[in-house]
Enzyme design. Sequence first.
Site, PDB file in Angstrom:
ATOM      1  N   LYS A 143       0.849  -1.152  -0.147  1.00 28.58           N
ATOM      2  CA  LYS A 143       0.138   0.052   0.023  1.00 28.58           C
ATOM      3  C   LYS A 143       0.623   1.222  -0.080  1.00 28.58           C
ATOM      4  O   LYS A 143       0.271   2.340  -0.472  1.00 28.58           O
ATOM      5  CB  LYS A 143      -1.038   0.021   1.173  1.00 28.58           C
TER       6      LYS A 143
HETATM    7  C1  LIG Z   1      -4.402  -4.542   1.428  1.00 23.17           C
HETATM    8  C2  LIG Z   1      -3.682  -5.948   1.238  1.00 23.17           C
HETATM    9  C3  LIG Z   1      -4.082  -7.072   0.320  1.00 23.17           C
HETATM   10  C4  LIG Z   1      -5.446  -6.926  -0.446  1.00 23.17           C
HETATM   11  O1  LIG Z   1      -5.000  -6.109  -1.506  1.00 23.17           O
HETATM   12  P1  LIG Z   1      -6.358  -5.396  -2.211  1.00 23.17           P
HETATM   13  O2  LIG Z   1      -5.972  -4.289  -3.292  1.00 23.17           O
HETATM   14  O3  LIG Z   1      -7.406  -4.991  -1.251  1.00 23.17           O
HETATM   15  O4  LIG Z   1      -6.904  -6.558  -2.944  1.00 23.17           O
HETATM   16  C5  LIG Z   1      -3.301  -8.200   0.369  1.00 23.17           C
HETATM   17  N1  LIG Z   1      -2.239  -8.327   1.238  1.00 23.17           N
HETATM   18  C6  LIG Z   1      -1.760  -7.149   2.164  1.00 23.17           C
HETATM   19  C7  LIG Z   1      -0.602  -7.520   2.627  1.00 23.17           C
HETATM   20  C8  LIG Z   1      -2.500  -6.306   2.054  1.00 23.17           C
HETATM   21  O5  LIG Z   1      -2.031  -5.274   2.937  1.00 23.17           O
END
Ligand SMILES: *Cc1c(COP(=O)(O)O)cnc(C)c1O
Length: 474
Positions: free
Chosen positions: A115
Amino acid sequence: MRYVSTRGAWHDRPQPFLAILLEGLAPDGGLAVPFSYPAFSAGELDALAGRPYREVACAVLGRYADDIPPADLEGIVARAYTEEKFGGDAIVPLRELEPGLALLRVSNGPTLAFKDIALQLLGELFEYALARAGRTMTILGATSGDTGSSAEVAMRGRRGIDVFMLSPKGRMSPFQQAQMYSLPDPNIHNLAIEGTFDDCQDIVKAINADAAFKARHAIGAVNSSNGARIAAQIVYYVTGTLAARRAPGAPVDFAVPSGNFGNILAAHAAKRMGVPIRRLVLATNENDVLDEFFRTGRYRPRGAAETHATSSPSMDISKASNFERFVYDAVGRDPARLAALWRELESRGEFALAGSPAWDAVRGAGFVSGRSTHADRVATIRAIHSRYGDVVDPHTADGLKVGIEHRDPAVPLVCVETALPAKFAATIREALGRDPGRPAAFEGLESRPQRCVTLPARSGAVRDYLAAHARPAA
Ligand SMILES: *Cc1c(COP(=O)(O)O)cnc(C)c1O
């Protein structure tokens, strides 16, 4: 490039990037999507092979944010993606485990989850856009862990931005909690809510529904429905494809651990732009709403009571906010058709596409899927460690498990590493009998002084707190 809402708003006057950047949802409750996907020719793509991440980022983002002068965008990208923040100049390195199988390391940012790629850029973009507009902004969000820390670290100390982040008191991992609550910056406000993540999200929704209050405090969002986050994530599907392909123009498959459908949506967008991605392997954990959809065409989001708390907690999502953007493409980008499906979702709790042209479009988009359980992820962490010496986090393990099930020796498979194992020590201990290593910057994290305000799970209490502590809109 102009943007429209999935449900019909703005189609008469498509919006520029800087306008949708600061908006949350469109006025009709839909999500901003590009009017059409920009296209890269094979030659334009080849010219980006081997180029630095920041250069590829400018080439891709320049197509989505063409209302930002190129020199300004270069500065924004250069500040967002530094060697210092991402532990190396590659920013998103490709690690080949064996010929034809690789990990795309998108989790080397300041909070050790993918993110950061989107939120570091968003922090720069917000500061830029607010300064240009002479505005301030109050970010109100809810987190179960990764988004909150990534957003706070990206927004800390920024001019014109205050962050109020709701988290469920005592329900995050000690590492995640310390990542947020130990930030000393006065523009970061941690609100520990005596309730669940769903309570936090409901409070945010309730406050956003009050248009006058929202306007008075210029409340904005950083949640995954922000379209700029998707654009930021497209960049690593371009660099990942160019690094993993066997020859110019040859295809690559990606496996993506999925929750809110934001990460894999960026892969879908890259494919629509002309990046030679063949299959998109979507992996879920025990919360398998999306796996069910891609196998059967039936989309049936679950309620909180049916959402399991798992050992890959960032995928414990049963209502994927970005899925609407994908279905918009599947129904031929027809907002009336999309809005009708979402009305059906509201009244019946589900919809089914099997047998319709939309289902053919879904199949044609290259998606396959699968699910992974706690036992699968523990076994995968062990197997990857013994075969290659790498320690992967539980989410990445879900992606590897499902990806390898769909692996085809003819096409390289790239599994997206969505977090580093340091964030999820308990599962690593269970799998390997020892703690994961952690980067030096995180030594002693849990013993740093922490700061948060505890509030009851009532929107009135959060509203009052905001009214007393948020600055008025400028
Ligand atoms: C947010 C997240 C996901 C999921 O990603 P999306 O974009 O919501 O599908 C998977 N793994 C981790 C570690 C995350 O922080």
